[in-house]
Scaffold this motif. Sequence first.
Motif, PDB file in Angstrom:
ATOM      1  N   LEU A   1     -42.949 -71.367  34.895  1.00 47.24           N
ATOM      2  CA  LEU A   1     -41.655 -71.476  34.237  1.00 47.24           C
ATOM      3  C   LEU A   1     -41.765 -70.674  32.952  1.00 47.24           C
ATOM      4  O   LEU A   1     -42.683 -70.895  32.157  1.00 47.24           O
ATOM      5  CB  LEU A   1     -41.313 -72.932  33.920  1.00 47.24           C
TER       6      LEU A   1
ATOM      7  N   THR B   1     -46.882 -74.543  36.746  1.00 46.40           N
ATOM      8  CA  THR B   1     -45.998 -75.619  37.171  1.00 46.40           C
ATOM      9  C   THR B   1     -46.713 -76.790  37.834  1.00 46.40           C
ATOM     10  O   THR B   1     -46.073 -77.628  38.465  1.00 46.40           O
ATOM     11  CB  THR B   1     -44.940 -75.062  38.138  1.00 46.40           C
TER      12      THR B   1
ATOM     13  N   CYS C   1     -35.187 -76.515  39.478  1.00 46.76           N
ATOM     14  CA  CYS C   1     -36.385 -76.174  40.247  1.00 46.76           C
ATOM     15  C   CYS C   1     -35.942 -75.858  41.673  1.00 46.76           C
ATOM     16  O   CYS C   1     -34.809 -76.147  42.076  1.00 46.76           O
ATOM     17  CB  CYS C   1     -37.411 -77.316  40.224  1.00 46.76           C
TER      18      CYS C   1
ATOM     19  N   TRP D   1     -48.351 -78.181  33.889  1.00 42.53           N
ATOM     20  CA  TRP D   1     -47.423 -77.812  32.824  1.00 42.53           C
ATOM     21  C   TRP D   1     -48.137 -77.413  31.540  1.00 42.53           C
ATOM     22  O   TRP D   1     -47.730 -77.773  30.437  1.00 42.53           O
ATOM     23  CB  TRP D   1     -46.408 -78.922  32.558  1.00 42.53           C
TER      24      TRP D   1
ATOM     25  N   LEU E   1     -37.317 -69.790  36.225  1.00 40.04           N
ATOM     26  CA  LEU E   1     -38.392 -70.178  37.133  1.00 40.04           C
ATOM     27  C   LEU E   1     -38.857 -68.981  37.959  1.00 40.04           C
ATOM     28  O   LEU E   1     -38.046 -68.209  38.479  1.00 40.04           O
ATOM     29  CB  LEU E   1     -37.925 -71.303  38.050  1.00 40.04           C
TER      30      LEU E   1
ATOM     31  N   ASN F   1     -42.467 -70.150  42.246  1.00 42.36           N
ATOM     32  CA  ASN F   1     -42.777 -71.392  41.555  1.00 42.36           C
ATOM     33  C   ASN F   1     -44.125 -71.389  40.832  1.00 42.36           C
ATOM     34  O   ASN F   1     -44.657 -72.443  40.508  1.00 42.36           O
ATOM     35  CB  ASN F   1     -42.722 -72.585  42.532  1.00 42.36           C
TER      36      ASN F   1
END
Length: 334
Positions: free
Chosen positions: A232, A246, A172, A249, A225, A229
């Motif tokens: 994913l 993210t 990350c 999730w 990624l 951000n």
Amino acid sequence: MARLTPRTSVAPERFKVLLPTLKPTIYHDPGVSKASTNIRTIAWNPLGTYIATGCLDKTLRVWNADKPNVRQTTELKGHTASIEKVAFNPVKELELCSVSSDGVVRFWDVKNKTVLNEVKGLGETFTLAWSPHGECVVVGNKDDKLFVISPTQSTPVSSHQQPVQTNNITFCWSGQRIFTTTGEGKTRVLSFPSFEPAYQFDYKEGADAEFMLTGHTSSCMVAELHPFNRYLATGGTDSLIALWETTEWNCVRTATKMTGPVRNLSFSWDGLYIVGGSDEGPGLEVINSETGEHLCTYKTTTPPPVVAWAPNRYALAYTDSGSLRVIGASTGGK
């Protein structure tokens, strides 16, 4: 280190019409095998000015993105086995890490063609990820052991045996988490540097308590990624690309246009587009990451298993017929 100013994003409606009309720049290396699977790995440097390629025939070469002539390249010699993964230090212009299948990891000063550090005896290594601030790399081998390696130490900082087949590693952006894709079709979210599960269910016990991203019906091969951000992306041998937001999730969309196993994924610099690489299919499949819409197929002669967008512009590197090719590259200085 300064970062080049990115160009303005291109709207999807225009992008899907424009991209298929562009002709690639071919980076021809007459001294290497032209087998379609020879180039195993591609990496851009942080400024998008150089491209490294690692090959099955042990060739490690760094190309000037503006000069496709092999005479303008730097060949880094010394590996004695297939080069499985290359990656530039994200905070240094010309420091490259390479991993070969004989368990050797090398750090290179590309400008001076010198080895800065070498670590040996890591087993059959095949995957690699830099920490986002460039302090270390994580390297994985076929026995599912992960090693933390410093660019300045000749032995691993630590090693961590994984309980499941581990195919790929991605950090990350904070460097406090890593994502590992598994043979069970799941993606583990681990704390770094402890390698312990980052999230656990309170109402479960033991191994069942670990929170994982479950989105593939067969082996999950790769995770990438989003540059800001937002998502994913994961790809698997089930030909699916899954996009996970993210925060909670959740899987927010899937792309189903890929023909074969998804071996590689890459986001464009603005995160708007994602391309998957596969060793099957008619070419590069371009997906709108915000909608999941398949925008276009960029036709290639052979299936392109390796793809990589430049970090700061719409230049897409990929493999075709055993050669490196780039859509959108400057061709000045041939």
